[in-house]
Design a protein around this motif. Sequence first.
Motif, PDB file in Angstrom:
ATOM      1  N   ASN A 119       0.887  -1.166   0.000  1.00 31.65           N
ATOM      2  CA  ASN A 119       0.000   0.000   0.000  1.00 31.65           C
ATOM      3  C   ASN A 119       0.926   1.217   0.000  1.00 31.65           C
ATOM      4  OD1 ASN A 119      -1.906   1.923   0.325  1.00 31.65           O
ATOM      5  ND2 ASN A 119      -2.795   1.090   2.199  1.00 31.65           N
ATOM      6  N   ILE A 120       1.074   1.853  -1.179  1.00 32.04           N
ATOM      7  CA  ILE A 120       2.083   2.907  -1.346  1.00 32.04           C
ATOM      8  C   ILE A 120       1.431   4.273  -1.141  1.00 32.04           C
ATOM      9  CG2 ILE A 120       3.767   3.892  -2.948  1.00 32.04           C
ATOM     10  CD1 ILE A 120       3.511   1.292  -4.577  1.00 32.04           C
ATOM     11  N   ILE A 121       1.999   5.055  -0.257  1.00 33.80           N
ATOM     12  CA  ILE A 121       1.426   6.369   0.022  1.00 33.80           C
ATOM     13  C   ILE A 121       2.471   7.442  -0.280  1.00 33.80           C
ATOM     14  CG2 ILE A 121       0.360   7.815   1.794  1.00 33.80           C
ATOM     15  CD1 ILE A 121      -0.413   4.990   3.078  1.00 33.80           C
ATOM     16  N   PHE A 122       2.206   8.237  -1.329  1.00 33.33           N
ATOM     17  CA  PHE A 122       3.137   9.292  -1.718  1.00 33.33           C
ATOM     18  C   PHE A 122       2.862  10.554  -0.912  1.00 33.33           C
ATOM     19  CE2 PHE A 122       3.530   6.579  -5.497  1.00 33.33           C
ATOM     20  CZ  PHE A 122       4.911   6.581  -5.636  1.00 33.33           C
ATOM     21  N   ASP A 123       3.858  11.448  -0.919  1.00 33.40           N
ATOM     22  CA  ASP A 123       3.705  12.664  -0.095  1.00 33.40           C
ATOM     23  C   ASP A 123       2.668  13.630  -0.661  1.00 33.40           C
ATOM     24  OD1 ASP A 123       5.124  13.653  -2.224  1.00 33.40           O
ATOM     25  OD2 ASP A 123       6.937  14.173  -1.086  1.00 33.40           O
ATOM     26  N   ASP A 124       2.241  13.406  -1.908  1.00 30.73           N
ATOM     27  CA  ASP A 124       1.205  14.279  -2.465  1.00 30.73           C
ATOM     28  C   ASP A 124      -0.194  13.641  -2.372  1.00 30.73           C
ATOM     29  OD1 ASP A 124       1.307  12.271  -4.301  1.00 30.73           O
ATOM     30  OD2 ASP A 124       1.710  13.539  -6.036  1.00 30.73           O
ATOM     31  N   ALA A 125      -0.303  12.570  -1.572  1.00 27.71           N
ATOM     32  CA  ALA A 125      -1.619  11.914  -1.439  1.00 27.71           C
ATOM     33  C   ALA A 125      -2.560  12.796  -0.622  1.00 27.71           C
ATOM     34  CB  ALA A 125      -1.442  10.572  -0.722  1.00 27.71           C
TER      35      ALA A 125
ATOM     36  N   TRP B  48      -1.599   5.651  -3.403  1.00 30.26           N
ATOM     37  CA  TRP B  48      -2.276   6.899  -3.048  1.00 30.26           C
ATOM     38  C   TRP B  48      -1.415   8.063  -3.505  1.00 30.26           C
ATOM     39  CZ3 TRP B  48      -7.083   6.585  -0.572  1.00 30.26           C
ATOM     40  CH2 TRP B  48      -7.445   5.312  -0.144  1.00 30.26           C
ATOM     41  N   SER B  49      -1.937   8.885  -4.439  1.00 24.24           N
ATOM     42  CA  SER B  49      -1.238  10.080  -4.913  1.00 24.24           C
ATOM     43  C   SER B  49      -2.260  10.944  -5.635  1.00 24.24           C
ATOM     44  CB  SER B  49      -0.129   9.684  -5.890  1.00 24.24           C
ATOM     45  OG  SER B  49       0.313  10.823  -6.594  1.00 24.24           O
ATOM     46  N   GLU B  50      -2.082  12.261  -5.558  1.00 24.09           N
ATOM     47  CA  GLU B  50      -2.976  13.160  -6.295  1.00 24.09           C
ATOM     48  C   GLU B  50      -2.406  13.473  -7.674  1.00 24.09           C
ATOM     49  OE1 GLU B  50      -6.250  14.606  -4.925  1.00 24.09           O
ATOM     50  OE2 GLU B  50      -5.708  12.622  -4.194  1.00 24.09           O
ATOM     51  N   SER B  51      -1.224  12.916  -7.986  1.00 24.38           N
ATOM     52  CA  SER B  51      -0.613  13.186  -9.290  1.00 24.38           C
ATOM     53  C   SER B  51      -1.090  12.151 -10.315  1.00 24.38           C
ATOM     54  CB  SER B  51       0.911  13.122  -9.162  1.00 24.38           C
ATOM     55  OG  SER B  51       1.482  12.795 -10.407  1.00 24.38           O
TER      56      SER B  51
ATOM     57  N   GLN C 156       0.079  11.686 -13.187  1.00 23.61           N
ATOM     58  CA  GLN C 156       1.250  11.056 -13.791  1.00 23.61           C
ATOM     59  C   GLN C 156       1.743   9.876 -12.948  1.00 23.61           C
ATOM     60  OE1 GLN C 156       2.208  11.939 -16.886  1.00 23.61           O
ATOM     61  NE2 GLN C 156       3.176   9.948 -16.556  1.00 23.61           N
ATOM     62  N   ARG C 157       1.770  10.087 -11.632  1.00 21.24           N
ATOM     63  CA  ARG C 157       2.242   9.017 -10.737  1.00 21.24           C
ATOM     64  C   ARG C 157       1.302   7.819 -10.754  1.00 21.24           C
ATOM     65  NH1 ARG C 157       4.582  12.064  -5.509  1.00 21.24           N
ATOM     66  NH2 ARG C 157       6.752  11.807  -6.155  1.00 21.24           N
ATOM     67  N   ILE C 158       0.020   8.111 -10.755  1.00 20.10           N
ATOM     68  CA  ILE C 158      -0.961   7.017 -10.791  1.00 20.10           C
ATOM     69  C   ILE C 158      -0.803   6.229 -12.086  1.00 20.10           C
ATOM     70  CG2 ILE C 158      -3.452   6.539 -10.947  1.00 20.10           C
ATOM     71  CD1 ILE C 158      -2.616   7.216  -8.109  1.00 20.10           C
ATOM     72  N   MET C 159      -0.590   6.958 -13.183  1.00 15.28           N
ATOM     73  CA  MET C 159      -0.413   6.268 -14.469  1.00 15.28           C
ATOM     74  C   MET C 159       0.840   5.395 -14.445  1.00 15.28           C
ATOM     75  SD  MET C 159      -3.015   6.904 -16.151  1.00 15.28           S
ATOM     76  CE  MET C 159      -2.629   6.250 -17.758  1.00 15.28           C
ATOM     77  N   THR C 160       1.903   5.913 -13.857  1.00 12.41           N
ATOM     78  CA  THR C 160       3.135   5.119 -13.775  1.00 12.41           C
ATOM     79  C   THR C 160       2.924   3.923 -12.844  1.00 12.41           C
ATOM     80  OG1 THR C 160       4.342   7.175 -14.037  1.00 12.41           O
ATOM     81  CG2 THR C 160       5.630   5.268 -13.364  1.00 12.41           C
ATOM     82  N   ALA C 161       2.253   4.193 -11.721  1.00 12.30           N
ATOM     83  CA  ALA C 161       2.045   3.117 -10.735  1.00 12.30           C
ATOM     84  C   ALA C 161       1.320   1.940 -11.359  1.00 12.30           C
ATOM     85  CB  ALA C 161       1.244   3.651  -9.552  1.00 12.30           C
ATOM     86  N   GLN C 162       0.221   2.224 -12.071  1.00 14.52           N
ATOM     87  CA  GLN C 162      -0.562   1.101 -12.583  1.00 14.52           C
ATOM     88  C   GLN C 162       0.222   0.312 -13.631  1.00 14.52           C
ATOM     89  OE1 GLN C 162      -2.236   0.985 -15.751  1.00 14.52           O
ATOM     90  NE2 GLN C 162      -1.506   2.983 -16.417  1.00 14.52           N
TER      91      GLN C 162
END
Length: 487
Positions: free
Chosen positions: A256-262, A414-417, A419-425
């Motif tokens: 469960n990855i939580i980024f600082d922009d979540a 978890w991220s509001e970016s 771009q990050r979500i796209m990379t994560a998936q």
Amino acid sequence: MKTITALIAGETITTGEAPIAVIDPASDTLIAELPEADGATVDRAVAAARRAFEDGAWRLASVEQRQAVLRRAADLIDAAADELADIECANTGVPLSQIRGRSVPRAADNFRFFADYIGQATGRLYEQHPDYLTMVRREPVGVAALISPWNSPIALGSMKIASAIAFGNSCVIKPSEQAPLGITQLTALLGDAGLPDGVVNLVNGRGATTGDRLVRHPDVDLVSFTGGTPTGRVIMRTAGELLKPASVELGGKSANIIFDDADFERAVDGALLGIFTNNGQQCLAGSRILVQRGIADRFVEAFVERARRIRVGDPRDPATEIGPLVSRRHMEHVLGFVPAGETGLSVLTGGRAAPGLEQGCYVEPTLVRAERQDLRVCQEEIFGPFATLSVFDTEEEAWQMANATRFGLVAYVWSESVQRIMTAQERLAAGTVWCNTPMMRELRAPFGGWKESGIGSDGGLECEAFFTHAKTVSIPRRPLPLRKLGA
Ligand code: NAD
């Protein structure tokens, strides 16, 4: 509680050998003893399923007839929801509110979903060859062995039954010997839905005896298994030897990855739900929490404060958020992961049997800080209210840590970016990736594991592919000249 050994072609069998002790983990007391279905009883159950299949009353019934029965089954589950939830709660220790609110409605949904699905199923037709029509039809396979686990017996067992029979198969289900009561009761209800006798049968017993006999039975055509990875290997080995198709949905150790922009509040809520729902006994638990360094201290503080306020106690109490684990043995397994001074590990909260609840199998919500992912606590499935927390700096590090496991069931991010979500998936090696949400089960989509989390999936198309086989039929459009041998 009735002592049901087996349900075969509408008959309830209560005699057998080697009784199984069924325990209420809230009080650690015996609530039932189920005599085990022996070899002869398994043989009878399979014979009943085979007869029902060959007789064709179900297999050849119209889609409308099958839909009506599946929908009646769903209605019967809804009507008995309170009773089913009570039994499941007494046998698993999962809070009644979660069973009544989630598992039992899900069981009814499973039947409705497959009723709807078969109404839309299509075949394929190839007309590219000018002289032929070639069509691909799907037919039921035959008799399915369904083997289910203890952590959510009604929801998972009903998924297997509904998907097997919707496509015209007959089945024999063997629930987990640790929590057989709820799904046994549900199976008994199905008799009133209008299913022909023998389409759904049940045998209770241990895995190595009743389960193994069922998998090996020559009249069982395919095996659908959900449970632990070690058992999955045994099932695959047996099914492989006998050349039976097998679908195995196994364990997990999901990141469960939580980024600082979540969205911080939502990420904390999601992390708590991800690990503590169903008493933490979920294959899809977010059991490895990975937090970006900039918010790590704040996250730990918020998570620990909330974890300490979680209400642990009697699963029948509507206020309870975590009930007892399924058994004393499982509780000891979970507590066996609490670090005792090992390097790289420290307990942030919990790590003990819940004080004041010694009569049952209660464990405090636990969070352990782990410096590395190769530690045993980050590699083995603990299957309880027990998460690890590790800190990362860069995105690349997050993907590497998340994927540093032999499992691959789900991942949370978890991220509001965007771009990050796209990379994560793209980067996360798991069968399901939940982005900015805790568990969301879309029954149309596949749910299955990568790597050692399994082979095969649940889901509309996936269940259709597994529970039917394809038949290719070619028909010439007109009599075509044939080569004349021996003319
Ligand atoms: P388990 O593997 O011990 O048992 C599962 C079932 O297999 C039981 O009914 C058991 O009696 C039977 N069994 C055991 N040995 C057998 C054998 N040799 N032949 C035939 N049947 C046999 O698992 P469990 O402890 O009941 O369940 C917990 C496990 O299930 C966890 O690892 C969890 O992650 C996994 N699980 C996976 C999913 C998923 O969808 N991937 C869902 C729920 C649970």
